[in-house]
Design a protein around this motif. Sequence first.
Motif, PDB file in Angstrom:
ATOM      1  N   UNK A 182     -10.963  11.457 -16.719  1.00 52.25           N
ATOM      2  CA  UNK A 182     -12.627  11.534 -16.788  1.00 52.25           C
ATOM      3  C   UNK A 182     -13.247  10.796 -15.720  1.00 52.25           C
ATOM      4  N   UNK A 183     -12.731   9.606 -15.601  1.00 54.74           N
ATOM      5  CA  UNK A 183     -13.546   8.590 -14.739  1.00 54.74           C
ATOM      6  C   UNK A 183     -13.016   8.213 -13.142  1.00 54.74           C
ATOM      7  N   UNK A 184     -11.923   8.570 -13.132  1.00 54.78           N
ATOM      8  CA  UNK A 184     -11.165   8.496 -11.609  1.00 54.78           C
ATOM      9  C   UNK A 184     -10.593   9.416 -11.358  1.00 54.78           C
ATOM     10  N   UNK A 185     -10.639   9.730 -10.057  1.00 54.51           N
ATOM     11  CA  UNK A 185      -9.782  10.948  -9.434  1.00 54.51           C
ATOM     12  C   UNK A 185      -8.378  10.394  -9.195  1.00 54.51           C
ATOM     13  N   UNK A 186      -7.371  11.501  -8.953  1.00 54.75           N
ATOM     14  CA  UNK A 186      -6.064  11.068  -8.716  1.00 54.75           C
ATOM     15  C   UNK A 186      -6.140  10.518  -7.155  1.00 54.75           C
ATOM     16  N   UNK A 204      -2.062   5.380  -9.536  1.00 56.17           N
ATOM     17  CA  UNK A 204      -2.157   6.688  -9.126  1.00 56.17           C
ATOM     18  C   UNK A 204      -3.721   7.386  -9.268  1.00 56.17           C
ATOM     19  N   UNK A 205      -4.696   6.468  -9.506  1.00 58.51           N
ATOM     20  CA  UNK A 205      -6.246   6.537  -9.484  1.00 58.51           C
ATOM     21  C   UNK A 205      -6.786   6.013  -8.389  1.00 58.51           C
ATOM     22  N   UNK A 259     -19.405   6.932  -8.177  1.00 65.44           N
ATOM     23  CA  UNK A 259     -19.293   6.328  -6.937  1.00 65.44           C
ATOM     24  C   UNK A 259     -18.934   7.053  -5.740  1.00 65.44           C
ATOM     25  N   UNK A 260     -17.955   7.878  -6.105  1.00 65.83           N
ATOM     26  CA  UNK A 260     -17.458   8.737  -4.988  1.00 65.83           C
ATOM     27  C   UNK A 260     -18.491   9.970  -4.959  1.00 65.83           C
TER      28      UNK A 260
END
Length: 78
Positions: free
Chosen positions: A18-22, A29-30, A37-38
């Motif tokens: 929910x908060x960090x992409x793979x 792994x995040x 921010x992205x």
Amino acid sequence: MPMKRCSECNVFLPADSDFYSKSGGTADGRHQWCRFCVAHRARLRRGFVFDPALPMRPIRTAAQWQAVYRGIRRAYAY
């Protein structure tokens, strides 16, 4: 739930999808930046400017982050 600090905004958020992409390049792994921010960096690169009414910093809790993220998604539907 484990927490992770975003290296861009220095906010601790839950270390989940929910908060960090793979990201395959990190040990956990995040991605090292949170999704907010992205998205912010991507919009700046494309020339979009955020509404100054949206709080950029400080965001202290995951609930505040989710509220801001929902507002951004509504304002800049893509």
